[in-house]
Design a protein around this motif. Structure first.
Motif, PDB file in Angstrom:
ATOM      1  N   ARG A   1       0.901  -0.766  -0.195  1.00  0.00           N
ATOM      2  CA  ARG A   1       0.081   0.004   0.043  1.00  0.00           C
ATOM      3  C   ARG A   1       0.878   1.191   0.096  1.00  0.00           C
ATOM      4  N   ASN A   2       1.427   1.502   0.729  1.00  0.00           N
ATOM      5  CA  ASN A   2       2.681   2.396   0.746  1.00  0.00           C
ATOM      6  C   ASN A   2       3.898   2.384  -0.259  1.00  0.00           C
ATOM      7  N   ASN A   3       4.230   1.448  -0.668  1.00  0.00           N
ATOM      8  CA  ASN A   3       5.099   1.503  -1.676  1.00  0.00           C
ATOM      9  C   ASN A   3       4.672   1.835  -3.351  1.00  0.00           C
ATOM     10  N   TYR A   4       3.457   1.448  -3.340  1.00  0.00           N
ATOM     11  CA  TYR A   4       2.373   1.671  -4.353  1.00  0.00           C
ATOM     12  C   TYR A   4       1.357   2.683  -4.698  1.00  0.00           C
ATOM     13  N   SER A   5       1.623   3.846  -4.018  1.00  0.00           N
ATOM     14  CA  SER A   5       0.767   4.440  -3.821  1.00  0.00           C
ATOM     15  C   SER A   5      -0.128   5.266  -4.841  1.00  0.00           C
ATOM     16  N   SER A   6       1.436   5.291  -5.993  1.00  0.00           N
ATOM     17  CA  SER A   6      -0.040   6.251  -7.341  1.00  0.00           C
ATOM     18  C   SER A   6      -0.675   5.087  -7.904  1.00  0.00           C
ATOM     19  N   GLN A   7      -0.163   3.927  -7.936  1.00  0.00           N
ATOM     20  CA  GLN A   7      -0.639   2.868  -9.090  1.00  0.00           C
ATOM     21  C   GLN A   7      -1.940   3.227  -8.762  1.00  0.00           C
ATOM     22  N   LEU A   8      -1.989   2.714  -6.868  1.00  0.00           N
ATOM     23  CA  LEU A   8      -3.559   2.457  -6.008  1.00  0.00           C
ATOM     24  C   LEU A   8      -4.560   3.349  -5.958  1.00  0.00           C
ATOM     25  N   THR A   9      -3.931   4.568  -6.031  1.00  0.00           N
ATOM     26  CA  THR A   9      -4.672   5.399  -6.485  1.00  0.00           C
ATOM     27  C   THR A   9      -5.103   6.117  -7.254  1.00  0.00           C
ATOM     28  N   SER A  10      -4.734   6.009  -8.571  1.00  0.00           N
ATOM     29  CA  SER A  10      -5.284   5.682 -10.057  1.00  0.00           C
ATOM     30  C   SER A  10      -5.796   3.976 -10.392  1.00  0.00           C
ATOM     31  N   PHE A  11      -5.927   3.435  -9.707  1.00  0.00           N
ATOM     32  CA  PHE A  11      -7.256   2.045  -9.887  1.00  0.00           C
ATOM     33  C   PHE A  11      -8.127   2.446  -8.981  1.00  0.00           C
ATOM     34  N   TYR A  12      -8.265   2.846  -8.315  1.00  0.00           N
ATOM     35  CA  TYR A  12      -9.206   2.486  -7.082  1.00  0.00           C
ATOM     36  C   TYR A  12      -9.756   4.040  -7.699  1.00  0.00           C
ATOM     37  N   GLN A  13      -8.918   5.097  -8.188  1.00  0.00           N
ATOM     38  CA  GLN A  13      -9.545   6.632  -8.168  1.00  0.00           C
ATOM     39  C   GLN A  13      -9.872   6.990  -7.363  1.00  0.00           C
TER      40      GLN A  13
END
Length: 327
Positions: free
Chosen positions: A236-248
């Protein structure tokens, strides 16, 4: 396409779980297990199959319990097949609508195009037998690969699918069911949380089914790791940009640890995201290209996916003492 009561019913499961029904049929009280379920079992909140757990559904949906008590629906299962599945309510802790959508965007599209009434409808009609994952914690392919006797039983028609065996027997038998989960590790690492939650003084009194349920329903949401190879807080901490983009969403804190794990197992690993600070998949592929290409029978390391790399690292590579990170 909607769900029918007959589709969610499994005769062999129902008879195995209800010996009194077997006796009633033998005595001529009912012509079949399904007739008993239609006339009596559903209103008694008996489970029609491993795909619907009335007790779990009631715990998760107190509003539905109240609706049944008011007579709006004759049973919990009737609510589910009419409304619950469409509303993405989970019928069992072994199926996650949100994960299924994350991993299978083609199903989301099919539902949007009204080819299926819900994601569960797709899993029921096609997904289970296609070997699609019902939850992030269960990999049907790994289950069959690592349990040859189960693969043979499914091939011979003794079980409808890998998931059918897993849901009924696999957890209790402590079968390997995922490259991302190790229940023995989870029990050892989080023994105090398990004994406290189940109000017992001994870990031996906590069953494997309870361990799995705790991981699925509570542990992941609290950031507890399912195996020594996966660190959900790191993901969650290391891939915040991918996660926030995916979950909008704009904030990674809006994303639960469970969602982070779902994303990693459903999408992230295929893209080469690392599961923990101890594992660096790109470096591992380069360092052990000879071993990987030999094992998978290909000419180029580019033909070996990140998923295959992870699977090798956590099984064969570990046995051979190959290290997972170059850091």
């Amino acid at each position: 396409m909607t769900i029918s009561l007959a589709e969610i019913f499994d005769e062999s499961y129902y008879l195995a779980q209800n010996p009194d029904v077997v006796e009633a049929i033998n005595q001529g009280g009912f012509s079949s297990a399904f007739q008993h379920y239609q006339l009596v079992g559903a209103s008694e909140e008996r489970a029609p199959s491993y795909l619907f757990d009335p007790q779990y559904y009631a715990q998760q949906n107190p509003d539905v319990v109240e609706a049944v008590e008011r007579g709006e629906y004759p049973s919990l299962v009737q609510h589910f097949i009419e409304v619950g599945a469409i509303e993405s309510r989970s019928s069992t802790f072994l199926f996650s609508d949100s994960f299924y959508q994350t991993r299978y965007p083609d199903v989301v599209t099919a539902v949007e195009q009204n080819q299926f009434s819900s994601t569960f409808d797709h899993f029921l009609k096609f997904g289970e037998e296609e070997g699609r994952w019902p939850i992030a914690l269960f990999n049907p392919r790994v289950y069959l690969e690592r349990n040859a006797d189960i693969a043979a039983a499914v091939e011979q028609g003794q079980y409808k699918s890998a998931f059918a065996h897993f849901a009924q027997l696999g957890i209790q038998e402590n079968r390997e069911f995922s490259q991302f989960v190790n229940l023995d590790y989870y029990r050892r690492t989080y023994a105090s949380q398990l004994t406290q939650f189940y109000r017992t003084s001994s870990l031996e009194e906590v069953s494997l089914a309870q361990t799995f349920n705790h991981l699925q329903e509570i542990g992941l949401s609290q950031g507890l790791n399912p195996s020594p190879f996966v660190d959900v807080e790191y993901i969650r901490n290391n891939y915040s940009s991918q996660l926030t983009s995916f979950y909008q969403t704009s904030q990674v804190t809006d994303i639960s640890f469970t969602q982070a794990f779902d994303y990693f197992t459903g999408v992230g690993l295929q893209q080469g995201l690392n599961p923990s600070p101890l594992i660096e998949l790109t470096s591992y592929r380069s360092k052990y290209a000879t071993e990987l290409t030999s094992f998978y029978g290909v000419q180029s390391i580019n033909e070996v996916s990140f998923t295959q790399t992870y699977n090798y690292l956590t099984s064969i590579g570990l046995e051979q003492g190959l290290k997972g990170a170059s850091r």
